[in-house]
Design a protein around this motif. Structure first.
Motif, PDB file in Angstrom:
ATOM      1  N   PRO A  27       0.839  -1.205   0.000  1.00 38.69           N
ATOM      2  CA  PRO A  27       0.000   0.000   0.000  1.00 38.69           C
ATOM      3  C   PRO A  27       0.874   1.256   0.000  1.00 38.69           C
ATOM      4  O   PRO A  27       1.917   1.293   0.647  1.00 38.69           O
ATOM      5  CB  PRO A  27      -0.803  -0.102   1.296  1.00 38.69           C
ATOM      6  CG  PRO A  27      -0.724  -1.536   1.691  1.00 38.69           C
ATOM      7  CD  PRO A  27       0.554  -2.074   1.138  1.00 38.69           C
ATOM      8  N   SER A  28       0.445   2.264  -0.737  1.00 38.39           N
ATOM      9  CA  SER A  28       1.248   3.472  -0.889  1.00 38.39           C
ATOM     10  C   SER A  28       0.885   4.521   0.153  1.00 38.39           C
ATOM     11  O   SER A  28      -0.238   4.577   0.636  1.00 38.39           O
ATOM     12  CB  SER A  28       1.024   4.055  -2.283  1.00 38.39           C
ATOM     13  OG  SER A  28       1.785   5.218  -2.455  1.00 38.39           O
ATOM     14  N   SER A  29       1.873   5.323   0.528  1.00 35.84           N
ATOM     15  CA  SER A  29       1.668   6.519   1.342  1.00 35.84           C
ATOM     16  C   SER A  29       2.772   7.508   0.974  1.00 35.84           C
ATOM     17  O   SER A  29       3.755   7.159   0.315  1.00 35.84           O
ATOM     18  CB  SER A  29       1.705   6.189   2.835  1.00 35.84           C
ATOM     19  OG  SER A  29       3.004   5.851   3.238  1.00 35.84           O
ATOM     20  N   THR A  30       2.617   8.732   1.401  1.00 40.61           N
ATOM     21  CA  THR A  30       3.586   9.768   1.051  1.00 40.61           C
ATOM     22  C   THR A  30       4.979   9.447   1.593  1.00 40.61           C
ATOM     23  O   THR A  30       5.978   9.611   0.897  1.00 40.61           O
ATOM     24  CB  THR A  30       3.118  11.129   1.611  1.00 40.61           C
ATOM     25  OG1 THR A  30       1.788  11.371   1.168  1.00 40.61           O
ATOM     26  CG2 THR A  30       4.011  12.248   1.133  1.00 40.61           C
ATOM     27  N   GLU A  52      -2.714   3.788  -9.612  1.00 41.70           N
ATOM     28  CA  GLU A  52      -3.867   4.600  -9.214  1.00 41.70           C
ATOM     29  C   GLU A  52      -5.075   3.728  -8.919  1.00 41.70           C
ATOM     30  O   GLU A  52      -6.166   3.989  -9.386  1.00 41.70           O
ATOM     31  CB  GLU A  52      -4.192   5.603 -10.329  1.00 41.70           C
ATOM     32  CG  GLU A  52      -3.097   6.603 -10.587  1.00 41.70           C
ATOM     33  CD  GLU A  52      -2.798   7.481  -9.371  1.00 41.70           C
ATOM     34  OE1 GLU A  52      -3.724   7.793  -8.602  1.00 41.70           O
ATOM     35  OE2 GLU A  52      -1.619   7.833  -9.196  1.00 41.70           O
ATOM     36  N   GLU A  53      -4.879   2.684  -8.141  1.00 39.08           N
ATOM     37  CA  GLU A  53      -5.984   1.787  -7.803  1.00 39.08           C
ATOM     38  C   GLU A  53      -6.860   2.408  -6.730  1.00 39.08           C
ATOM     39  O   GLU A  53      -6.419   3.215  -5.934  1.00 39.08           O
ATOM     40  CB  GLU A  53      -5.437   0.438  -7.315  1.00 39.08           C
ATOM     41  CG  GLU A  53      -4.728  -0.352  -8.383  1.00 39.08           C
ATOM     42  CD  GLU A  53      -4.239  -1.689  -7.876  1.00 39.08           C
ATOM     43  OE1 GLU A  53      -4.815  -2.194  -6.899  1.00 39.08           O
ATOM     44  OE2 GLU A  53      -3.282  -2.198  -8.459  1.00 39.08           O
ATOM     45  N   LYS A  54      -8.115   2.020  -6.718  1.00 38.26           N
ATOM     46  CA  LYS A  54      -9.058   2.462  -5.685  1.00 38.26           C
ATOM     47  C   LYS A  54      -9.337   1.301  -4.756  1.00 38.26           C
ATOM     48  O   LYS A  54      -9.372   0.168  -5.220  1.00 38.26           O
ATOM     49  CB  LYS A  54     -10.364   2.959  -6.328  1.00 38.26           C
ATOM     50  CG  LYS A  54     -10.194   4.156  -7.221  1.00 38.26           C
ATOM     51  CD  LYS A  54      -9.879   5.376  -6.405  1.00 38.26           C
ATOM     52  CE  LYS A  54      -9.738   6.578  -7.348  1.00 38.26           C
ATOM     53  NZ  LYS A  54      -9.267   7.733  -6.708  1.00 38.26           N
ATOM     54  N   PRO A  55      -9.527   1.448  -3.496  1.00 36.56           N
ATOM     55  CA  PRO A  55      -9.538   2.687  -2.723  1.00 36.56           C
ATOM     56  C   PRO A  55      -8.149   3.125  -2.279  1.00 36.56           C
ATOM     57  O   PRO A  55      -7.965   4.258  -1.865  1.00 36.56           O
ATOM     58  CB  PRO A  55     -10.361   2.316  -1.495  1.00 36.56           C
ATOM     59  CG  PRO A  55     -10.092   0.874  -1.278  1.00 36.56           C
ATOM     60  CD  PRO A  55      -9.914   0.300  -2.667  1.00 36.56           C
ATOM     61  N   GLN A  56      -7.142   2.252  -2.357  1.00 37.87           N
ATOM     62  CA  GLN A  56      -5.787   2.567  -1.886  1.00 37.87           C
ATOM     63  C   GLN A  56      -4.798   2.377  -3.029  1.00 37.87           C
ATOM     64  O   GLN A  56      -4.694   1.291  -3.587  1.00 37.87           O
ATOM     65  CB  GLN A  56      -5.424   1.630  -0.723  1.00 37.87           C
ATOM     66  CG  GLN A  56      -3.998   1.682  -0.258  1.00 37.87           C
ATOM     67  CD  GLN A  56      -3.769   2.792   0.748  1.00 37.87           C
ATOM     68  OE1 GLN A  56      -4.650   3.116   1.500  1.00 37.87           O
ATOM     69  NE2 GLN A  56      -2.583   3.359   0.742  1.00 37.87           N
ATOM     70  N   PRO A  57      -4.024   3.417  -3.385  1.00 40.03           N
ATOM     71  CA  PRO A  57      -2.982   3.233  -4.405  1.00 40.03           C
ATOM     72  C   PRO A  57      -1.915   2.258  -3.918  1.00 40.03           C
ATOM     73  O   PRO A  57      -1.695   2.108  -2.714  1.00 40.03           O
ATOM     74  CB  PRO A  57      -2.385   4.627  -4.574  1.00 40.03           C
ATOM     75  CG  PRO A  57      -3.304   5.561  -3.901  1.00 40.03           C
ATOM     76  CD  PRO A  57      -4.096   4.789  -2.908  1.00 40.03           C
ATOM     77  N   LYS A  58      -1.242   1.602  -4.861  1.00 40.23           N
ATOM     78  CA  LYS A  58      -0.190   0.635  -4.530  1.00 40.23           C
ATOM     79  C   LYS A  58       1.169   1.199  -4.953  1.00 40.23           C
ATOM     80  O   LYS A  58       1.295   1.841  -5.989  1.00 40.23           O
ATOM     81  CB  LYS A  58      -0.426  -0.692  -5.260  1.00 40.23           C
ATOM     82  CG  LYS A  58      -1.760  -1.332  -4.962  1.00 40.23           C
ATOM     83  CD  LYS A  58      -1.661  -2.179  -3.742  1.00 40.23           C
ATOM     84  CE  LYS A  58      -2.939  -2.970  -3.586  1.00 40.23           C
ATOM     85  NZ  LYS A  58      -3.525  -2.837  -2.280  1.00 40.23           N
ATOM     86  N   LEU A  59       2.169   0.918  -4.134  1.00 40.93           N
ATOM     87  CA  LEU A  59       3.548   1.278  -4.431  1.00 40.93           C
ATOM     88  C   LEU A  59       4.262   0.023  -4.910  1.00 40.93           C
ATOM     89  O   LEU A  59       4.240  -0.997  -4.226  1.00 40.93           O
ATOM     90  CB  LEU A  59       4.231   1.836  -3.178  1.00 40.93           C
ATOM     91  CG  LEU A  59       5.715   2.175  -3.266  1.00 40.93           C
ATOM     92  CD1 LEU A  59       5.940   3.307  -4.257  1.00 40.93           C
ATOM     93  CD2 LEU A  59       6.246   2.551  -1.905  1.00 40.93           C
ATOM     94  N   VAL A  60       4.875   0.091  -6.091  1.00 37.31           N
ATOM     95  CA  VAL A  60       5.578  -1.048  -6.669  1.00 37.31           C
ATOM     96  C   VAL A  60       7.063  -0.702  -6.733  1.00 37.31           C
ATOM     97  O   VAL A  60       7.455   0.271  -7.384  1.00 37.31           O
ATOM     98  CB  VAL A  60       5.050  -1.372  -8.094  1.00 37.31           C
ATOM     99  CG1 VAL A  60       5.785  -2.557  -8.683  1.00 37.31           C
ATOM    100  CG2 VAL A  60       3.553  -1.604  -8.067  1.00 37.31           C
TER     101      VAL A  60
END
Length: 131
Positions: A27-30, A52-60
């Protein structure tokens, strides 16, 4: 629910590199994107992207390996934890593995490496060490 998302990120990277995965998704965060940016700039990972997935963007994160197949990241260590924060002044930021590694510091001017924080005379919370 994860209580410490930065420790979760470091554990995911550690586990993925031990089994030689090409990428790891979380899961992505700043703050995680900031850590990924620093790891890319310092040459520990090949790169990163945010979906840009909903509801939570993913960090790869795309992991990096040597020509012999060994992971470039040999160690990750969480320094400041939710139960025990670790703050340091600019002069007291410790070296990681005699300068072979980096520490990631959260300063008033954003996330940066310990080396850059020392150069700009900024202290802050030492989040983690990477070598």
């Amino acid at each position: 629910m994860v209580n410490d998302p930065i420790a979760d990120m470091l554990t995911r990277i550690r586990n993925a590199s031990m089994v030689k995965q090409k990428q790891v998704v979380m899961p992505s965060s700043t703050i995680k994107v900031g850590i990924a940016r620093i790891l890319t700039e310092e040459g520990f990972i090949d790169g990163y992207g945010v979906t840009e997935e909903k509801p939570q963007p993913k960090l790869v994160l795309r992991l990096k390996y040597t020509a012999q197949g060994r992971p470039v990241i040999t160690g990750l260590e969480r320094v400041s934890r939710p139960g025990r924060r670790f703050y340091s002044g600019a002069k007291d930021i410790p070296w990681v593995r005699s300068g072979l590694g980096v520490n990631i510091v959260s300063t008033p001017k954003g996330l940066m490496t310990g080396r850059k924080a020392r150069r700009e005379r900024l202290g802050g919370e030492i989040l983690c060490n990477v070598w």
